[in-house]
Scaffold this motif. Structure first.
Motif, PDB file in Angstrom:
ATOM      1  N   UNK A 193       0.794  -1.221   0.000  1.00  0.00           N
ATOM      2  CA  UNK A 193       0.000   0.000   0.000  1.00  0.00           C
ATOM      3  C   UNK A 193       0.827   1.271   0.000  1.00  0.00           C
ATOM      4  N   UNK A 194       2.105   1.191  -0.373  1.00  0.00           N
ATOM      5  CA  UNK A 194       2.986   2.361  -0.379  1.00  0.00           C
ATOM      6  C   UNK A 194       2.426   3.421  -1.333  1.00  0.00           C
ATOM      7  N   UNK A 195       2.080   4.616  -0.817  1.00  0.00           N
ATOM      8  CA  UNK A 195       1.518   5.654  -1.692  1.00  0.00           C
ATOM      9  C   UNK A 195       2.521   6.207  -2.697  1.00  0.00           C
ATOM     10  N   UNK A 196       3.823   5.939  -2.501  1.00  0.00           N
ATOM     11  CA  UNK A 196       4.852   6.457  -3.404  1.00  0.00           C
ATOM     12  C   UNK A 196       5.356   5.404  -4.389  1.00  0.00           C
TER      13      UNK A 196
ATOM     14  N   UNK B   3      10.905   1.973  10.578  1.00  0.00           N
ATOM     15  CA  UNK B   3      10.959   0.519  10.712  1.00  0.00           C
ATOM     16  C   UNK B   3      11.795   0.059  11.895  1.00  0.00           C
ATOM     17  N   UNK B   4      12.371   0.977  12.650  1.00  0.00           N
ATOM     18  CA  UNK B   4      13.232   0.587  13.764  1.00  0.00           C
ATOM     19  C   UNK B   4      12.445  -0.153  14.843  1.00  0.00           C
ATOM     20  N   UNK B   5      12.804  -1.404  15.080  1.00  0.00           N
ATOM     21  CA  UNK B   5      12.347  -2.193  16.230  1.00  0.00           C
ATOM     22  C   UNK B   5      10.827  -2.305  16.337  1.00  0.00           C
ATOM     23  N   UNK B   6      10.143  -2.284  15.196  1.00  0.00           N
ATOM     24  CA  UNK B   6       8.694  -2.489  15.206  1.00  0.00           C
ATOM     25  C   UNK B   6       8.340  -3.449  14.077  1.00  0.00           C
ATOM     26  N   UNK B   7       7.193  -4.116  14.149  1.00  0.00           N
ATOM     27  CA  UNK B   7       6.766  -4.979  13.037  1.00  0.00           C
ATOM     28  C   UNK B   7       6.590  -4.160  11.760  1.00  0.00           C
ATOM     29  N   UNK B   8       6.843  -4.790  10.615  1.00  0.00           N
ATOM     30  CA  UNK B   8       6.721  -4.085   9.349  1.00  0.00           C
ATOM     31  C   UNK B   8       5.322  -3.516   9.154  1.00  0.00           C
ATOM     32  N   UNK B   9       4.304  -4.245   9.589  1.00  0.00           N
ATOM     33  CA  UNK B   9       2.936  -3.752   9.408  1.00  0.00           C
ATOM     34  C   UNK B   9       2.744  -2.414  10.109  1.00  0.00           C
ATOM     35  N   UNK B  10       3.374  -2.264  11.267  1.00  0.00           N
ATOM     36  CA  UNK B  10       3.247  -1.021  12.032  1.00  0.00           C
ATOM     37  C   UNK B  10       3.967   0.128  11.333  1.00  0.00           C
TER      38      UNK B  10
ATOM     39  N   UNK C 189       1.685  -6.368  16.489  1.00  0.00           N
ATOM     40  CA  UNK C 189       1.574  -4.992  15.993  1.00  0.00           C
ATOM     41  C   UNK C 189       0.900  -4.155  17.075  1.00  0.00           C
ATOM     42  N   UNK C 190       1.562  -3.111  17.475  1.00  0.00           N
ATOM     43  CA  UNK C 190       1.037  -2.234  18.513  1.00  0.00           C
ATOM     44  C   UNK C 190       0.134  -1.171  17.891  1.00  0.00           C
TER      45      UNK C 190
END
Length: 297
Positions: free
Chosen positions: A29-32, A129-136, A291-292
């Motif tokens: 879903x990347x808008x770019x 993307x640091x230390x979080x799930x990619x979905x987040x 995912x938080x």
């Protein structure tokens, strides 16, 4: 109607256009970034000349790449097309010591490490993307681009990543709505204030001199912005296990990964890309990182 500029480029070596551009995509879903049914890849970018949109279509039967571009940055995007697709890369100097790497190299002769030339543009999603799930992180990227990016020239349903000055002015509540806590937001804002210096010097030393930029983030930036085929994402949650399983048949930590990659100095990132594209994955152990969502609306 926004005028379109066109360029036909004939690479003198095998080229996998999709693999060269895929690292610049931040989720489906990347808008770019988008891929259309005809196989064309569209990418929006904020260049030193202003916003621009690039459409790239591989024509392997003709041995050529067709590119179209729109907006004030169109000329620069077309000029930089060969670099984006790996013209400065040197994959032939890779000398495999593992038979599996030799096999992957033969399977993916068109894999090249390209360079976007946009350091800050690569920095923002890397920090997210640091230390979080990619979905987040991808949720945050989508929100921020749709909220603060401008419509892409020639593709108004896409969004151009904002220039550094605009990132620096994003208020704290908008970072919160995007699901980005203060530490990551502050890292991006501080980097935005020195963005011009980062574009001039994207060395690992310079990047890691910024608060909040460590080895993993610096490597992720350099892989995309300057085409560093040796930048290893040390500290990645999954990469050591992938590399260890592919090259040694066992899980390893960062130190073990670097030991396995040591014979490939100069090409360590290239080998990790081959691992991701061609290697088998180790069996999963334990649940995925949750995912938080602590946003308040």
């Amino acid at each position: 109607m926004i005028p379109c500029r066109t360029r036909i480029w004939r690479p003198p070596w095998p080229l996998d256009v999709a693999a060269a551009l895929e690292p610049h995509r931040r989720g489906r879903g990347d808008p770019a970034y988008r891929v259309t049914p005809d196989g064309a890849i569209w990418r929006a970018s904020f260049t030193p000349d202003g916003p621009g949109t690039l459409r790239v279509l591989a024509r392997p039967a003709l041995g050529e790449v067709e590119a179209q571009a729109w907006g004030p940055g169109a000329g620069r995007l077309l000029e930089e097309l060969p670099d984006l697709l790996g013209a400065r890369d040197d994959p032939d100097s890779l000398r495999p010591v593992h038979p599996v790497v030799r096999r992957w190299q033969a399977l993916r002769p068109g894999l090249r490490i390209g360079r976007s030339g946009r350091v800050f543009e690569a920095l923002v999603p890397a920090v997210l993307e640091q230390k979080v799930p990619l979905a987040e992180s991808r949720r945050a990227w989508r929100y921020l681009l749709r909220r603060f990016g401008e419509p892409a020239p020639g593709a108004p349903d896409m969004r151009v990543p904002p220039p550094p000055a605009r990132w620096a002015r994003i208020p704290s509540w908008e970072w919160h709505r995007a699901g980005v806590e203060a530490v990551r937001a502050r890292t991006i804002v501080n980097a935005a204030r020195v963005a011009s210096r980062l574009e001039e010097d994207a060395s690992e030393r310079r990047l890691r001199s910024l608060p909040g930029i460590g080895a993993w983030t610096a490597a992720e930036i350099r892989q995309r912005a300057v085409g560093d085929a040796d930048a290893v994402s040390v500290g990645d949650y999954h990469l050591p296990a992938l590399v260890g399983w592919a090259l040694a048949g066992r899980r390893v930590d960062d130190a073990g990964m670097l030991e396995l990659l040591a014979p490939y100095a100069g090409h360590r990132h290239r080998v990790t890309r081959l691992v991701k594209l061609c290697g088998t994955r180790p069996p999963r152990r334990g649940p995925r990182m949750p995912v938080r969502d602590y946003r308040a609306f």
